[in-house]
Design an enzyme around this catalytic site. Structure first.
Site, PDB file in Angstrom:
ATOM      1  N   HIS A 163       1.231  15.495  66.282  1.00 14.41           N
ATOM      2  CA  HIS A 163      -0.228  15.516  66.135  1.00 14.41           C
ATOM      3  C   HIS A 163      -0.775  16.911  65.844  1.00 14.41           C
ATOM      4  CE1 HIS A 163      -0.259  16.400  70.592  1.00 14.41           C
ATOM      5  NE2 HIS A 163      -1.288  17.134  70.240  1.00 14.41           N
ATOM      6  N   ASP A 192       5.788  11.487  68.651  1.00 17.38           N
ATOM      7  CA  ASP A 192       4.949  12.679  68.574  1.00 17.38           C
ATOM      8  C   ASP A 192       5.758  13.969  68.562  1.00 17.38           C
ATOM      9  OD1 ASP A 192       2.462  13.861  68.231  1.00 17.38           O
ATOM     10  OD2 ASP A 192       2.169  14.165  70.366  1.00 17.38           O
ATOM     11  N   GLY A 289      -4.849  23.453  72.353  1.00 20.77           N
ATOM     12  CA  GLY A 289      -4.133  24.581  71.765  1.00 20.77           C
ATOM     13  C   GLY A 289      -2.739  24.748  72.337  1.00 20.77           C
ATOM     14  N   ASN A 290      -2.508  24.177  73.526  1.00 18.49           N
ATOM     15  CA  ASN A 290      -1.185  24.230  74.147  1.00 18.49           C
ATOM     16  C   ASN A 290      -0.229  23.180  73.586  1.00 18.49           C
ATOM     17  OD1 ASN A 290      -2.655  25.331  77.078  1.00 18.49           O
ATOM     18  ND2 ASN A 290      -0.771  26.281  76.348  1.00 18.49           N
ATOM     19  N   SER A 291      -0.750  22.201  72.848  1.00 17.96           N
ATOM     20  CA  SER A 291       0.116  21.143  72.331  1.00 17.96           C
ATOM     21  C   SER A 291       1.280  21.720  71.546  1.00 17.96           C
ATOM     22  CB  SER A 291      -0.665  20.215  71.413  1.00 17.96           C
ATOM     23  OG  SER A 291      -1.334  19.233  72.134  1.00 17.96           O
ATOM     24  N   THR A 307       2.116  18.269  75.936  1.00 21.22           N
ATOM     25  CA  THR A 307       1.594  17.271  75.008  1.00 21.22           C
ATOM     26  C   THR A 307       0.295  16.611  75.422  1.00 21.22           C
ATOM     27  OG1 THR A 307       3.844  16.784  74.302  1.00 21.22           O
ATOM     28  CG2 THR A 307       2.194  15.167  73.772  1.00 21.22           C
ATOM     29  N   ILE A 309      -2.994  15.570  78.517  1.00 23.04           N
ATOM     30  CA  ILE A 309      -3.696  15.876  79.766  1.00 23.04           C
ATOM     31  C   ILE A 309      -4.507  14.659  80.204  1.00 23.04           C
ATOM     32  CG2 ILE A 309      -3.892  18.352  79.336  1.00 23.04           C
ATOM     33  CD1 ILE A 309      -6.817  17.876  78.554  1.00 23.04           C
ATOM     34  N   LEU A 346      15.686  -3.563  71.759  1.00 20.33           N
ATOM     35  CA  LEU A 346      16.194  -4.795  72.351  1.00 20.33           C
ATOM     36  C   LEU A 346      16.341  -5.884  71.290  1.00 20.33           C
ATOM     37  CD1 LEU A 346      17.009  -6.327  74.925  1.00 20.33           C
ATOM     38  CD2 LEU A 346      14.567  -6.811  75.309  1.00 20.33           C
TER      39      LEU A 346
END
Length: 474
Positions: A163, A192, A289-291, A307, A309, A346
């Site tokens: 993302h 992701d 911004g931490n992603s 990723t 919060i 499965l």
């Protein structure tokens, strides 16, 4: 999929996570940070506490989403056979500090900061007609969002969140004080994870890779990234919990916050689903911004990719989530090798059993995952699962819905053997199944038009059965 969450928008309601704050603009830089958002479901309540409600912290800058529980990457100091790329540092060093409150954060930061990158995302400006359709592009690139990434190799392979880079027309990456142009090597939207490659890079500092399968609740951790565009920022905390799981529809990550700031996702992601089993929960600060940034342990070893919060305000509130490194590096390795990332499968189509439909259709149990179709040649077919079976347990853990079973399957590897407890016409059976791979359906998904519906994409990603949109797949 049956809507088991009954969530209208969840904003400001007690117990309901909400999107992170939108539109932060760092003074003097004129950045416009757009963040995707997802309606938060109710927590999955099981004895292991594996599910939670989350909010997207934002492709633009964000801190949030993801997976775990795949093959342990065994203290990765080199890539699997067949790969010419060495992922992670080639040596392991132990950090010696007097105490957690004294020099440990300083030592860990000094070791890890050179391995964490700031990613600036640029997109081409376009004009739209009265119906919101794109009509032309000026060709000018504008910085639209940002995130973080972690250096995996000396020559510039970096793992981040899908993302963060989805929809990018150009990338500028800052690492070790130097700025590089970068290209997207490949992505796995369903988990992701993305890998980018810096151009003309050499001599970078790869991160040391830890083992996310051996975490202790309460152990010390540090998050590293670029919250709100503030590069090379660190925050400390602990592992609050493990095995937190979530399924999100990508179509839920589009919209507006009412102030002109879109959540993103509608133009850059398909209408599919992202499945996040076994994430690491931490109270180390994670903000927009931490992603894609690093979650490291007390020895400075990477244990997760920041990723998601959960927050009332949309910013840090003490509950953040990271994709376990064992899973993230596994996916990154496949991308670097030019493969289509694969996941356990499965081979069935599912519906959720609840008290209402159980009474209506005369089912023998009032919760579980109802098998509405079995794919020929799948692990489910070979094990003898049948249409009409209701799965109530997966390796001893209760299954109360189709989503529960999907998360359980995706927490395993192709080839793993699992035991399902099944109710068949009132009789309880224990059936061992060898899980297959979704390689063919993943390859098909990458070739489909991104305008397909969410239900069609879900079937392609997880099952490729072409079943009714009322069913989920696993």
């Amino acid at each position: 999929m049956t809507d088991q969450f009954n969530n209208q928008n969840g904003y400001g309601q007690p117990g309901q996570p909400i999107p992170p704050a939108q539109g932060y603009q760092q003074p003097g830089y004129q950045h416009s940070y757009t963040q995707p958002v997802v309606d938060a479901p109710n927590p999955r309540k099981t004895s292991s506490g594996r599910t939670f409600g989350t909010a997207f912290a934002g492709a633009a800058l964000a801190c949030v989403i993801a997976f775990g529980g795949f093959t342990v990457y065994q203290n990765v100091t080199g890539a699997p056979s067949g790969s010419s790329v060495t992922l992670g540092a080639s040596t392991n060093t132990e950090i010696q500090a007097q105490s957690t409150d004294d020099t440990l954060p300083e030592a860990v930061a000094q070791k890890c900061l050179p391995s964490v990158a700031a990613i600036d995302v640029y997109t081409a400006q376009s004009s739209t007609d009265m119906f919101g359709r794109s009509t032309s592009s000026s060709g000018a690139l504008t910085e639209s969002s940002l995130g973080s990434g972690v250096v995996l190799s000396e020559d510039g392979y970096i793992v981040t969140n899908n993302h963060v880079v989805a929809g990018a027309d150009a990338l500028k990456v800052t690492v070790g004080g130097e700025e590089y142009d970068a290209d997207v090597v490949g992505t796995d939207e369903s988990s992701d994870i993305a890998v980018i490659k810096l151009r003309n890079a050499s001599g970078l500092t790869p991160v040391e890779i830890g083992d996310s399968d051996n975490l202790t609740i309460g152990e010390w951790v540090m998050s590293i990234g670029s919250p709100f565009g503030l590069e090379q920022s660190v925050a400390t905390g602990i592992v609050s919990a493990t095995s937190r799981s979530q399924i999100m529809s990508n179509s839920e990550s589009s919209g507006s916050d009412g102030y002109g700031y879109g959540y993103g996702g509608s133009s850059s992601q398909s209408g599919g689903y992202t499945i996040y089993p076994n994430m690491i929960q931490t109270d180390a600060a994670i903000n927009p911004g931490n992603s894609g940034g690093a979650l490291v342990d007390s020895n400075g070893k990477l244990i997760g990719i920041n990723t998601l919060i959960t927050s009332y305000s949309g910013n840090y509130s003490g509950v953040g989530f990271a994709i376990p490194v064992n899973y993230a590096v596994n996916i990154a390795q496949q991308i670097i090798e030019g493969k289509t990332p694969t996941h356990a499968q499965l081979g069935v189509s599912l519906s959720t059993v609840n008290s209402q439909n159980a009474k209506r259709y005369g089912l023998k149990v009032d919760s579980g995952a109802y098998i509405s179709a079995v794919n020929s040649g799948s692990g489910a077919a070979e094990a003898g699962l049948e249409e009409g079976d209701i799965v109530t347990k997966f390796d001893g853990n209760s299954v109360s819905s189709a989503s529960d079973l999907m998360l359980d399957v995706r927490s395993k590897n192709p080839g793993d053997k699992v035991t399902l407890e099944v109710n068949r016409n009132g009789d309880t059976k224990q059936i061992e199944v060898t899980l297959g791979s979704d390689e063919s359906s993943q390859s098909a998904a990458t070739q489909q038009n991104s305008g397909s519906s969410s239900s069609e994409m879900l079937n392609r990603l997880l099952n490729n059965s072409g079943s009714s949109s009322k069913n989920d797949a696993a």
